[in-house]
Design an enzyme around this catalytic site. Structure first.
Site, short mmCIF file in Angstrom:
data_model
loop_
_atom_site.label_atom_id
_atom_site.label_comp_id
_atom_site.label_asym_id
_atom_site.label_seq_id
_atom_site.Cartn_x
_atom_site.Cartn_y
_atom_site.Cartn_z
CD GLU A 44 -2.48 1.20 2.77
OE1 GLU A 44 -3.54 1.83 2.85
OE2 GLU A 44 -1.99 0.55 3.73
CE LYS A 110 -7.30 1.40 3.52
NZ LYS A 110 -6.16 1.95 4.29
CB CYS A 144 -4.27 -1.56 4.36
SG CYS A 144 -3.34 -1.57 5.93
#
Length: 260
Positions: A44, A110, A144
């Site tokens: 990330e 994300k 994540c």
């Protein structure tokens, strides 16, 4: 179509908010990879570390890092994926790119921004899942904090591979280890998690633990490695589908719809 997908995971010690240094560091590791690699996976925010300084660090949608990913994809004749800070239409995104060898790409913003670090106050959350088709494989890439939300990752599309790119800190690495394995098992899918090492500019320490699991949760890499490393791992679709056919767990999954 390929029954074997040769993946490469790169676990680096990222340089804080230094895009040029990180591209140089990762580029050298990519250059060393074998010619058999099909898919290269980076962490990330691999050019900056997990920074909230988006106003200064953000790149355009087709900026320097995407062009760098295209160059590396062309060089290795492999797909390259990882997330980058992007500014677009007065918003900032923690955006994952999946770049194909021919330079075309898919993107995923994300979905779950990390409120504990106030990521939600800087970055706009994505609203769409992404399933990538590559060499006959169906791949779902996530970022994540998405790892903590199993409904978002639920295998309703019969994907073959689940990927998490991350900056996951050492203080919560037990959760990282447990949840990666759980996502593989519950989704009857290969699951790859790629994290970083080192300390960032905000004082958070990362100890890697990048890993690859098969659809029964068996590790295909040495676990709990904390140093910088690069690992090539081959995934077998025949083995995956034979296991699914034999056990039939996905046939019993609950049906649901998501409200965004």
């Amino acid at each position: 179509m390929s029954e074997i997908l040769n993946t490469a995971i790169i676990q680096p010690d990222l340089k804080w908010e230094d895009s040029d240094a990180n591209r140089d560091l990762l580029g050298k590791e990519i250059n060393k990879l074998s010619d058999e690699v099909d898919l290269i996976i980076l962490p990330e925010m691999f050019t900056t570390g997990f920074s909230m300084n988006a106003k200064i660090l953000a790149e355009q949608t087709e900026g320097d890092t995407l062009n760098w990913m295209r160059e590396k994809a062309d060089l290795k004749n492999a797909a390259v994926t990882g997330s980058v800070i992007i500014g677009e239409d007065d918003n900032y995104y923690n955006r994952l790119y999946f770049v194909y060898p021919d330079g075309s790409y898919k993107l995923y913003d994300k979905r779950h921004t990390f409120t504990l670090a106030k990521e939600d106050q800087t970055y706009t959350a994505g609203k769409k899942r992404l399933i990538v088709e590559f060499k006959g494989w169906k791949i779902m890439p996530l970022v994540c904090y998405d790892l903590r939300f199993p409904v978002w990752a639920r295998n309703t599309d019969d994907y073959d591979l689940l990927i998490y790119v991350a900056n996951w800190p050492r203080k919560r690495v037990d959760a990282w280890d447990a949840l990666l394995k759980a996502r593989a098992i519950e989704n009857m899918s290969y699951c790859i998690g790629v994290n970083r090492t080192g300390e960032d500019g905000d004082g958070y320490v990362y100890n890697g633990h990048s890993a690859v699991y098969d659809c029964l949760g068996k590790p295909l890499t040495e676990l709990n490695r904390e140093e910088e490393f690069v690992k090539e791992v081959s995934l077998e679709k025949d083995s995956l589908h034979e296991t699914r056919k034999k056990l039939k767990f996905l046939q019993d999954r609950d049906k649901f719809s998501l409200e965004l």
